[in-house]
Design a protein around this motif. Sequence first.
Motif, mmCIF file in Angstrom:
data_model
loop_
_atom_site.group_PDB
_atom_site.id
_atom_site.type_symbol
_atom_site.label_atom_id
_atom_site.label_comp_id
_atom_site.label_asym_id
_atom_site.label_seq_id
_atom_site.Cartn_x
_atom_site.Cartn_y
_atom_site.Cartn_z
ATOM 1 N N TYR A 205 0.387 4.379 1.299
ATOM 2 C CA TYR A 205 -0.365 3.221 0.835
ATOM 3 C C TYR A 205 -1.790 3.624 0.473
ATOM 4 O O TYR A 205 -2.380 4.497 1.119
ATOM 5 C CB TYR A 205 -0.394 2.133 1.924
ATOM 6 N N ARG A 206 -2.297 2.978 -0.574
ATOM 7 C CA ARG A 206 -3.702 3.195 -0.922
ATOM 8 C C ARG A 206 -4.598 2.779 0.241
ATOM 9 O O ARG A 206 -5.601 3.421 0.532
ATOM 10 C CB ARG A 206 -4.068 2.384 -2.171
ATOM 11 N N ARG A 242 4.881 -7.886 -4.847
ATOM 12 C CA ARG A 242 3.889 -7.393 -5.817
ATOM 13 C C ARG A 242 2.695 -6.775 -5.113
ATOM 14 O O ARG A 242 2.165 -5.738 -5.543
ATOM 15 C CB ARG A 242 3.446 -8.540 -6.738
ATOM 16 N N LEU A 243 2.264 -7.395 -4.017
ATOM 17 C CA LEU A 243 1.134 -6.850 -3.271
ATOM 18 C C LEU A 243 1.473 -5.474 -2.709
ATOM 19 O O LEU A 243 0.666 -4.537 -2.790
ATOM 20 C CB LEU A 243 0.763 -7.804 -2.133
ATOM 21 N N VAL A 246 1.552 -2.824 -5.597
ATOM 22 C CA VAL A 246 0.228 -2.410 -6.053
ATOM 23 C C VAL A 246 -0.412 -1.446 -5.059
ATOM 24 O O VAL A 246 -1.146 -0.523 -5.441
ATOM 25 C CB VAL A 246 -0.675 -3.650 -6.263
ATOM 26 N N ASN A 247 -0.110 -1.633 -3.793
ATOM 27 C CA ASN A 247 -0.739 -0.829 -2.745
ATOM 28 C C ASN A 247 -0.022 0.500 -2.499
ATOM 29 O O ASN A 247 -0.553 1.383 -1.826
ATOM 30 C CB ASN A 247 -0.778 -1.634 -1.436
#
Length: 300
Positions: A205-206, A242-243, A246-247
């Motif tokens: 994860y970012r 979606r969250l 993106v992460n």
Amino acid sequence: MLPDLLIIGAEKGGTTWLHDVLRSHPALFLPDVKELHYFNRFDSNLNDIDNFACRDRAWYEQHFKAAAAGQLVGEATPMYLCDPEAPRRIRETLPDARFIVVLRNPVTRAWSHYRMATAKAHVAEDFATLIAAEDERILQRGLYARQFETWFSLFPREQFHILFFEELTADPVAALSGLSHWLGIEFAPLLNEDLTRRRNEGTNYRSAWIYNASVRGARALRNFPPSRRLAAAMKAGGLYSRLKAVNRVATPSMALAIDDRNALIAYYRMDVVQLGNLLERSALPWPEFASPAAAAPRRG
């Protein structure tokens, strides 16, 4: 309404895949939320959550209210297998329940768990340090014989259907056919699912903080009655997915060090022998435990 069957473990053993596949069967009802964590006292990081003590049974039953008449009702919480409180609580509440267990080679299970835990910033130590400490969160989750001794002391063996991750992934059709027969449901509807699609693959994860905050927020919304419908709508609309997407970032290539692998084989060897005896299987699908190299004495 209470469940008829529980997928109780093991963590990182393919329970997400099995939960999603079984949800597609018209004779079964499993809620879209996996891991209700009702009977276990501790979560995966050994935090004391204790929904069983803090929430009434109505909170648990509401997850199954959409089930149709005649459907077998179930849920999947992998922490049930290893949690010290869960077996007795389930015995008190669901004495006739049936249990599905997916066991994975404890060496690869521990490595997979470690990689997940580091990606989520749940552990900071290197793997060798956790092995030396016989870490309760990661290493001890793979002591299956120890866990089954408690379960088999409370429930008859015939209430369990035990699958092996390696056999399930090698031939999912055969494994699901046997499971369908045990459940007394038709096998054919499960073939409508893409049995080759992987779920819950390892990832990085970012921001581990964003990941953990989103999980806590989603759980809070689901557990608070006035916001439960909002949480369901957000999930159905794909907001959570979606969250997470993106992460996510690509998982770096990491190989299990040979010294760590050998230490894990030594650590688990006697438990694997005991597991084979408990399950009355002369051989388990984990070849490293049948080799001469696996004969080293167990650490500690």
